[in-house]
Design a protein around this motif. Structure first.
Motif, PDB file in Angstrom:
ATOM      1  N   VAL A   1       0.853  -1.193   0.000  1.00  0.00           N
ATOM      2  CA  VAL A   1       0.000   0.000   0.000  1.00  0.00           C
ATOM      3  C   VAL A   1       0.885   1.239   0.000  1.00  0.00           C
ATOM      4  O   VAL A   1       2.069   1.185   0.357  1.00  0.00           O
ATOM      5  N   GLU A   2       0.304   2.359  -0.407  1.00  0.00           N
ATOM      6  CA  GLU A   2       1.027   3.623  -0.370  1.00  0.00           C
ATOM      7  C   GLU A   2       1.414   3.952   1.075  1.00  0.00           C
ATOM      8  O   GLU A   2       0.643   3.734   2.009  1.00  0.00           O
ATOM      9  N   THR A   3       2.613   4.485   1.240  1.00  0.00           N
ATOM     10  CA  THR A   3       3.086   4.830   2.577  1.00  0.00           C
ATOM     11  C   THR A   3       2.145   5.817   3.272  1.00  0.00           C
ATOM     12  O   THR A   3       1.804   5.646   4.451  1.00  0.00           O
ATOM     13  N   LEU A   4       1.695   6.824   2.557  1.00  0.00           N
ATOM     14  CA  LEU A   4       0.807   7.828   3.149  1.00  0.00           C
ATOM     15  C   LEU A   4      -0.545   7.241   3.540  1.00  0.00           C
ATOM     16  O   LEU A   4      -1.211   7.761   4.436  1.00  0.00           O
ATOM     17  N   ALA A   5      -0.949   6.151   2.872  1.00  0.00           N
ATOM     18  CA  ALA A   5      -2.243   5.548   3.174  1.00  0.00           C
ATOM     19  C   ALA A   5      -2.271   4.933   4.567  1.00  0.00           C
ATOM     20  O   ALA A   5      -3.339   4.748   5.154  1.00  0.00           O
ATOM     21  N   LEU A   6      -1.086   4.620   5.113  1.00  0.00           N
ATOM     22  CA  LEU A   6      -1.008   4.011   6.443  1.00  0.00           C
ATOM     23  C   LEU A   6      -1.036   5.033   7.571  1.00  0.00           C
ATOM     24  O   LEU A   6      -1.237   4.673   8.733  1.00  0.00           O
ATOM     25  N   ARG A   7      -0.845   6.306   7.239  1.00  0.00           N
ATOM     26  CA  ARG A   7      -0.755   7.332   8.281  1.00  0.00           C
ATOM     27  C   ARG A   7      -1.970   7.345   9.211  1.00  0.00           C
ATOM     28  O   ARG A   7      -1.813   7.440  10.438  1.00  0.00           O
ATOM     29  N   PRO A   8      -3.196   7.276   8.701  1.00  0.00           N
ATOM     30  CA  PRO A   8      -4.358   7.295   9.610  1.00  0.00           C
ATOM     31  C   PRO A   8      -4.387   6.113  10.571  1.00  0.00           C
ATOM     32  O   PRO A   8      -5.014   6.189  11.632  1.00  0.00           O
ATOM     33  N   LEU A   9      -3.716   5.016  10.217  1.00  0.00           N
ATOM     34  CA  LEU A   9      -3.719   3.817  11.054  1.00  0.00           C
ATOM     35  C   LEU A   9      -2.553   3.788  12.027  1.00  0.00           C
ATOM     36  O   LEU A   9      -2.655   3.212  13.113  1.00  0.00           O
ATOM     37  N   VAL A  10      -1.456   4.412  11.628  1.00  0.00           N
ATOM     38  CA  VAL A  10      -0.227   4.322  12.421  1.00  0.00           C
ATOM     39  C   VAL A  10      -0.104   5.451  13.432  1.00  0.00           C
ATOM     40  O   VAL A  10       0.132   5.227  14.626  1.00  0.00           O
ATOM     41  N   PHE A  11      -0.276   6.681  12.968  1.00  0.00           N
ATOM     42  CA  PHE A  11      -0.068   7.834  13.838  1.00  0.00           C
ATOM     43  C   PHE A  11      -1.397   8.279  14.443  1.00  0.00           C
ATOM     44  O   PHE A  11      -1.922   9.351  14.142  1.00  0.00           O
ATOM     45  N   THR A  12      -1.927   7.455  15.310  1.00  0.00           N
ATOM     46  CA  THR A  12      -3.215   7.712  15.948  1.00  0.00           C
ATOM     47  C   THR A  12      -3.319   6.921  17.238  1.00  0.00           C
ATOM     48  O   THR A  12      -2.587   5.943  17.437  1.00  0.00           O
ATOM     49  N   THR A  13      -4.216   7.345  18.109  1.00  0.00           N
ATOM     50  CA  THR A  13      -4.493   6.585  19.323  1.00  0.00           C
ATOM     51  C   THR A  13      -5.801   5.816  19.181  1.00  0.00           C
ATOM     52  O   THR A  13      -6.277   5.201  20.132  1.00  0.00           O
ATOM     53  N   GLU A  14      -6.372   5.857  17.989  1.00  0.00           N
ATOM     54  CA  GLU A  14      -7.656   5.204  17.734  1.00  0.00           C
ATOM     55  C   GLU A  14      -7.433   3.823  17.105  1.00  0.00           C
ATOM     56  O   GLU A  14      -6.423   3.579  16.449  1.00  0.00           O
ATOM     57  N   THR A  15      -8.364   2.921  17.327  1.00  0.00           N
ATOM     58  CA  THR A  15      -8.341   1.614  16.680  1.00  0.00           C
ATOM     59  C   THR A  15      -9.337   1.631  15.520  1.00  0.00           C
ATOM     60  O   THR A  15     -10.489   2.035  15.693  1.00  0.00           O
ATOM     61  N   TYR A  16      -8.893   1.205  14.337  1.00  0.00           N
ATOM     62  CA  TYR A  16      -9.745   1.241  13.156  1.00  0.00           C
ATOM     63  C   TYR A  16      -9.923  -0.157  12.558  1.00  0.00           C
ATOM     64  O   TYR A  16      -9.029  -0.997  12.623  1.00  0.00           O
ATOM     65  N   ARG A  17     -11.086  -0.352  11.962  1.00  0.00           N
ATOM     66  CA  ARG A  17     -11.308  -1.525  11.121  1.00  0.00           C
ATOM     67  C   ARG A  17     -10.790  -1.172   9.727  1.00  0.00           C
ATOM     68  O   ARG A  17     -10.987  -0.059   9.253  1.00  0.00           O
ATOM     69  N   VAL A  18     -10.130  -2.111   9.070  1.00  0.00           N
ATOM     70  CA  VAL A  18      -9.536  -1.851   7.758  1.00  0.00           C
ATOM     71  C   VAL A  18     -10.232  -2.703   6.703  1.00  0.00           C
ATOM     72  O   VAL A  18     -10.408  -3.917   6.887  1.00  0.00           O
ATOM     73  N   ALA A  19     -10.630  -2.073   5.614  1.00  0.00           N
ATOM     74  CA  ALA A  19     -11.265  -2.774   4.500  1.00  0.00           C
ATOM     75  C   ALA A  19     -10.225  -2.996   3.404  1.00  0.00           C
ATOM     76  O   ALA A  19      -9.620  -2.035   2.908  1.00  0.00           O
ATOM     77  N   LEU A  20     -10.008  -4.262   3.041  1.00  0.00           N
ATOM     78  CA  LEU A  20      -9.007  -4.629   2.033  1.00  0.00           C
ATOM     79  C   LEU A  20      -9.671  -5.446   0.931  1.00  0.00           C
ATOM     80  O   LEU A  20     -10.018  -6.613   1.133  1.00  0.00           O
ATOM     81  N   PRO A  21      -9.871  -4.861  -0.250  1.00  0.00           N
ATOM     82  CA  PRO A  21     -10.464  -5.619  -1.358  1.00  0.00           C
ATOM     83  C   PRO A  21      -9.419  -6.441  -2.121  1.00  0.00           C
ATOM     84  O   PRO A  21      -8.388  -5.920  -2.530  1.00  0.00           O
TER      85      PRO A  21
END
Length: 217
Positions: free
Chosen positions: A43-63
């Motif tokens: 994946v694009e490096t910038l696409a990971l920013r919302p998942l990495v640099f956060t204190t929140e837990t997210y569900r990730v959708a991968l097609p």
């Protein structure tokens, strides 16, 4: 728990292929799970920013090939100098199957004890929980507005809900409001002064009347 959509790109495995992926500005990743064969992608490096640099837990959708997989970010390896993500692991979620993970703790409000001059410290920033994927929260909010100086909140004080099992030791302290250091030192000084002012005999010091009593005996 909110969902972040990623656009995975297929990739080859091996050192040379992985190096080429990183050179192209992508992060090599893998999706795995109890009922999922490992899927290697990038994946694009910038696409990971919302998942990495956060204190929140997210569900990730991968097609993948017309089928969308739900996952959570399980682990990330970073460059030791630049902190750029080098590799990411995603754990596939299975509906109706509980999983164990850590969820961030978020303190809400300003304690009355802090307004009175106390100092707030948070010793626990995340909790280990076990729950169904649909019940996992992005974070756990704790209202601390009523905390007075000298009071604390422990894991056992939380009311999270029957659908979520807390695995963290219930005796652990999450946050505490302590008295200011200056006030603690002042109290200690007052206690010492009170002892010095008291008419308490010092060990080894002769007490008036003791010698006379000894002689009469």
């Amino acid at each position: 728990m909110q969902t972040v959509h990623l656009a995975p790109q297929p990739r080859d495995t091996g050192k040379a292929a992985t190096k080429a992926v990183r050179k192209a500005g992508l992060v090599p990743c893998v999706l795995y799970g109890t009922h999922t064969e490992p899927v290697h992608f990038a994946v694009e490096t910038l696409a990971l920013r919302p998942l990495v640099f956060t204190t929140e837990t997210y569900r990730v959708a991968l097609p993948f090939e017309g089928e969308e997989h739900e996952a959570i970010l399980k682990d990330v390896d970073f460059h030791p100098v630049t902190d750029v993500p080098l590799h990411a692991d995603f754990l596939a979620l299975t509906a109706g199957e509980s999983l164990t993970m850590t969820v961030p703790v978020r303190l809400e409000g300003t304690p009355v004890g802090v307004k009175a001059g106390g100092v707030l410290s948070q010793s626990l920033t995340e909790l280990e929980v076990r729950a169904l994927p649909k019940d996992i929260p992005g974070h756990i909010s704790i209202d601390i507005e009523n905390l007075q100086v000298g009071e604390s909140i422990h894991v056992d004080d939380l009311s999270i809900g029957g659908s979520i099992e807390v695995l963290t030791d219930l005796a652990r302290t999450i946050a505490v409001v302590s008295a200011p250091r200056a006030l603690v030192e002042e109290t200690a000084d007052d206690a010492v002064a009170a002892i010095l002012d008291a008419d308490v005999p010092v060990v080894g010091e002769e007490v008036e009347g003791e010698d006379d009593a000894a002689e009469e005996a």
